[in-house]
Design a protein around this motif. Structure first.
Motif, mmCIF file in Angstrom:
data_model
loop_
_atom_site.group_PDB
_atom_site.id
_atom_site.type_symbol
_atom_site.label_atom_id
_atom_site.label_comp_id
_atom_site.label_asym_id
_atom_site.label_seq_id
_atom_site.Cartn_x
_atom_site.Cartn_y
_atom_site.Cartn_z
ATOM 1 N N ILE A 77 0.869 -1.179 0.000
ATOM 2 C CA ILE A 77 0.000 0.000 0.000
ATOM 3 C C ILE A 77 0.906 1.230 0.000
ATOM 4 O O ILE A 77 1.815 1.326 0.828
ATOM 5 N N VAL A 78 0.681 2.137 -0.936
ATOM 6 C CA VAL A 78 1.434 3.392 -0.947
ATOM 7 C C VAL A 78 0.477 4.539 -0.657
ATOM 8 O O VAL A 78 -0.547 4.703 -1.334
ATOM 9 N N SER A 79 0.819 5.313 0.347
ATOM 10 C CA SER A 79 0.070 6.540 0.637
ATOM 11 C C SER A 79 0.771 7.688 -0.076
ATOM 12 O O SER A 79 1.953 7.949 0.177
ATOM 13 N N THR A 80 0.049 8.356 -0.963
ATOM 14 C CA THR A 80 0.628 9.524 -1.630
ATOM 15 C C THR A 80 -0.463 10.462 -2.116
ATOM 16 O O THR A 80 -1.562 10.021 -2.467
ATOM 17 N N ILE A 81 -0.156 11.772 -2.107
ATOM 18 C CA ILE A 81 -1.032 12.749 -2.773
ATOM 19 C C ILE A 81 -0.288 13.394 -3.938
ATOM 20 O O ILE A 81 -0.774 14.332 -4.555
ATOM 21 N N SER A 82 0.917 12.863 -4.236
ATOM 22 C CA SER A 82 1.702 13.433 -5.330
ATOM 23 C C SER A 82 2.253 12.313 -6.210
ATOM 24 O O SER A 82 3.466 12.202 -6.393
ATOM 25 N N PRO A 83 1.355 11.474 -6.750
ATOM 26 C CA PRO A 83 1.831 10.374 -7.603
ATOM 27 C C PRO A 83 2.433 10.917 -8.904
ATOM 28 O O PRO A 83 2.130 12.041 -9.301
ATOM 29 N N ASP A 84 3.264 10.102 -9.540
ATOM 30 C CA ASP A 84 3.843 10.516 -10.827
ATOM 31 C C ASP A 84 2.799 10.441 -11.932
ATOM 32 O O ASP A 84 2.834 11.198 -12.894
ATOM 33 N N ARG A 85 1.865 9.491 -11.793
ATOM 34 C CA ARG A 85 0.827 9.285 -12.809
ATOM 35 C C ARG A 85 -0.470 8.880 -12.109
ATOM 36 O O ARG A 85 -0.449 8.386 -10.989
ATOM 37 N N MET A 86 -1.597 9.057 -12.832
ATOM 38 C CA MET A 86 -2.869 8.574 -12.295
ATOM 39 C C MET A 86 -2.910 7.049 -12.351
ATOM 40 O O MET A 86 -3.531 6.393 -11.526
ATOM 41 N N MET A 87 -2.287 6.505 -13.404
ATOM 42 C CA MET A 87 -2.320 5.059 -13.606
ATOM 43 C C MET A 87 -1.067 4.640 -14.376
ATOM 44 O O MET A 87 -0.698 5.361 -15.303
ATOM 45 N N PRO A 88 -0.378 3.560 -14.049
ATOM 46 C CA PRO A 88 -0.655 2.674 -12.917
ATOM 47 C C PRO A 88 -0.410 3.373 -11.574
ATOM 48 O O PRO A 88 0.277 4.396 -11.519
ATOM 49 N N SER A 89 -0.946 2.787 -10.521
ATOM 50 C CA SER A 89 -0.747 3.365 -9.186
ATOM 51 C C SER A 89 0.734 3.305 -8.820
ATOM 52 O O SER A 89 1.495 2.496 -9.361
ATOM 53 N N THR A 90 1.118 4.155 -7.872
ATOM 54 C CA THR A 90 2.506 4.138 -7.384
ATOM 55 C C THR A 90 2.820 2.752 -6.817
ATOM 56 O O THR A 90 3.908 2.207 -7.045
ATOM 57 N N ALA A 91 1.857 2.173 -6.100
ATOM 58 C CA ALA A 91 2.079 0.856 -5.478
ATOM 59 C C ALA A 91 2.360 -0.209 -6.536
ATOM 60 O O ALA A 91 3.242 -1.059 -6.361
ATOM 61 N N CYS A 92 1.617 -0.174 -7.649
ATOM 62 C CA CYS A 92 1.860 -1.173 -8.711
ATOM 63 C C CYS A 92 3.236 -0.960 -9.347
ATOM 64 O O CYS A 92 3.943 -1.933 -9.636
ATOM 65 N N SER A 93 3.604 0.309 -9.560
ATOM 66 C CA SER A 93 4.935 0.567 -10.143
ATOM 67 C C SER A 93 6.031 0.048 -9.220
ATOM 68 O O SER A 93 7.005 -0.558 -9.660
ATOM 69 N N VAL A 94 5.870 0.281 -7.915
ATOM 70 C CA VAL A 94 6.868 -0.187 -6.940
ATOM 71 C C VAL A 94 6.893 -1.718 -6.915
ATOM 72 O O VAL A 94 7.963 -2.332 -6.854
ATOM 73 N N GLN A 95 5.708 -2.325 -6.989
ATOM 74 C CA GLN A 95 5.625 -3.794 -7.002
ATOM 75 C C GLN A 95 6.431 -4.359 -8.158
ATOM 76 O O GLN A 95 7.193 -5.313 -8.019
ATOM 77 N N GLY A 96 6.270 -3.721 -9.337
ATOM 78 C CA GLY A 96 6.991 -4.173 -10.531
ATOM 79 C C GLY A 96 8.493 -3.991 -10.391
ATOM 80 O O GLY A 96 9.270 -4.889 -10.714
ATOM 81 N N LEU A 97 8.909 -2.817 -9.882
ATOM 82 C CA LEU A 97 10.350 -2.545 -9.742
ATOM 83 C C LEU A 97 11.006 -3.483 -8.735
ATOM 84 O O LEU A 97 12.116 -3.959 -8.937
ATOM 85 N N LEU A 98 10.301 -3.739 -7.621
ATOM 86 C CA LEU A 98 10.868 -4.613 -6.591
ATOM 87 C C LEU A 98 10.827 -6.077 -7.007
ATOM 88 O O LEU A 98 11.584 -6.888 -6.497
ATOM 89 N N GLY A 99 9.888 -6.408 -7.916
ATOM 90 C CA GLY A 99 9.685 -7.819 -8.266
ATOM 91 C C GLY A 99 8.949 -8.555 -7.160
ATOM 92 O O GLY A 99 9.227 -9.731 -6.883
ATOM 93 N N CYS A 100 8.012 -7.876 -6.522
ATOM 94 C CA CYS A 100 7.183 -8.534 -5.484
ATOM 95 C C CYS A 100 6.046 -9.253 -6.200
ATOM 96 O O CYS A 100 4.890 -8.807 -6.182
ATOM 97 N N ASN A 101 6.375 -10.382 -6.823
ATOM 98 C CA ASN A 101 5.421 -11.026 -7.729
ATOM 99 C C ASN A 101 4.191 -11.583 -7.028
ATOM 100 O O ASN A 101 3.169 -11.817 -7.656
ATOM 101 N N ASN A 102 4.286 -11.767 -5.699
ATOM 102 C CA ASN A 102 3.146 -12.322 -4.956
ATOM 103 C C ASN A 102 2.233 -11.253 -4.382
ATOM 104 O O ASN A 102 1.241 -11.573 -3.732
ATOM 105 N N ALA A 103 2.604 -9.991 -4.598
ATOM 106 C CA ALA A 103 1.907 -8.942 -3.845
ATOM 107 C C ALA A 103 0.777 -8.276 -4.609
ATOM 108 O O ALA A 103 0.919 -7.919 -5.774
ATOM 109 N N ALA A 104 -0.363 -8.092 -3.914
ATOM 110 C CA ALA A 104 -1.399 -7.177 -4.401
ATOM 111 C C ALA A 104 -0.919 -5.763 -4.090
ATOM 112 O O ALA A 104 -0.113 -5.581 -3.169
ATOM 113 N N ALA A 105 -1.396 -4.778 -4.856
ATOM 114 C CA ALA A 105 -0.854 -3.425 -4.657
ATOM 115 C C ALA A 105 -1.892 -2.366 -4.990
ATOM 116 O O ALA A 105 -2.589 -2.473 -5.995
#
Ligand code: UT7
Length: 325
Positions: A77-105
């Motif tokens: 879960i990412v709390s932010t009011i200043s995301p880089d984009r509306m979509m994908p969410s910051t949490a999904c981008s972080v999930q992809g970068l980290l390779g947290c393949n099991n994680a919902a985001a």
């Protein structure tokens, strides 16, 4: 009933330091005014890294600090009011970068209370589902929603990110008492940013007025000095706990005067509150996890300590948690 513990923290802030003196060259302000009215001496301002990058680097620190790998995380879960984009969410981008393949985001928006809201959300989801570990991040590049010609706001804010890892545990629950609230009516008049335009072939509206942060400072100040002590009192009462047993209160870092007034109203010494607003300014949803991560880094908190998280801000929102580490 499953318990949940917070097992680690990490933070990352941009290297670029902007001092009050630097701001004297941009707007009609002074180092003396900023320090006296806010306690802020400097803040970190990104010169290239976005919210995703800050969040990712804070998450790496948190994983390293608790010897976990990206595969161990089931929820982000990412709390932010200043995301880089509306979509994908910051949490999904972080999930992809980290390779947290099991994680919902997903992202959560509750401004300066967002990290505490996210801790409550993550711990509830861990208790209610088969997910075992959550990565909760507060990350902001507020510098992109600040009007750098408005001295009443631009001196206050900074960029940064902090992260925590929550884990299902057989021990007693680490989240001892909680509270969270909102007042949408007051929020409309006191703290607004990031307004989007409705400009389509079907509806033409006036230009959006509040792309940049606007704030009624005095109104928010009055709100903050009321809710900060009331969060602490409510958490203590719900937990049947006394303030002497609390190692630190970790408040949202908006203004040293707010924290000092809250400690006066609670009749506790100023140093019961952890303060780092002098170094980072107000980093909204990132301020509480950055402070937590610093406390751990400095060896000021350890496993078994009880601490209080207390946050307030845009929405308006306010929230707290009494936690046993
Ligand atoms: O994260 C969530 C929320 N945000 C907060 O919690 C912020 C809450 N509010 C505050 O912290 C304070 O209200 C501020 C720090 C924003 C302002 O402090 P204040 O003591 O309430 O000042 P003020 O707004 O009443 O302004 C006093 C004077 C004004 O001048 P006049 O009208 O007395 O001539 C302002 O124009 O200070 C002036 N001023 C400044 N002067 C130098 C406002 N900003 C600045 C500035 N430098 N940056």
């Amino acid at each position: 009933m499953k318990g949940v513990r917070i097992v680690g923290f990490g933070h990352y802030c941009p290297e670029n330091i902007v001092t009050n003196k630097d701001l004297e060259n941009i707007v009609d302000t002074s180092d003396d005014w900023i320090i006296k009215r806010t306690g802020i001496k400097e803040r970190r301002i990104s010169n290239g890294e976005g919210t995703v990058e800050l969040a990712y680097k804070a998450a790496l620190e948190a994983l390293k600090n608790c010897n976990l790998s990206s595969e161990d995380i089931d929820l982000i879960i990412v709390s932010t009011i200043s995301p880089d984009r509306m979509m994908p969410s910051t949490a999904c981008s972080v999930q992809g970068l980290l390779g947290c393949n099991n994680a919902a985001a997903f992202d959560l928006s509750a401004a300066c209370s967002g990290f505490v809201y996210s801790i409550l959300t993550a711990s509830s989801l861990l208790k209610a589902t088969d997910k075992k570990r959550a990565l909760v991040i507060g990350a902001e590049t507020l510098s992109k929603i600040i009007d750098w010609s408005d001295r009443s706001t631009c001196v206050l804010f900074g960029d940064g990110a902090g992260a925590a890892i929550l884990e299902v545990s057989d021990e007693e629950d680490g989240i001892i008492s909680t509270c969270f609230y909102a007042d949408g009516k007051q929020g409309e008049t006191s703290l607004v940013a990031g307004e989007l335009e409705l400009n389509t072939p079907f509806a033409k509206e006036a230009m959006a007025e509040n792309m940049y942060m606007t704030m009624n400072g005095r109104e928010v100040f009055r709100f903050a000095v009321t809710v900060l002590p009331s969060i602490v009192n409510e958490l203590l009462e719900k937990a049947g706990e006394s303030i002497e047993n609390i190692k630190y209160i970790v408040p949202h870092q908006a203004n040293y005067r707010i924290i000092s007034e809250a400690s006066r109203r609670l009749r506790v010494k100023d140093d019961k509150f952890y303060v780092n607003v002098d170094k980072y300014g107000n980093t909204s949803g990132a301020s509480v996890p950055i402070a937590l991560s610093e406390l751990l880094e400095k060896g000021l908190i350890k496993r078994g300590d009880k601490i209080i998280l207390a946050a307030f801000g845009g929405g308006l929102t306010w929230a707290g948690a009494l936690i046993k580490l």
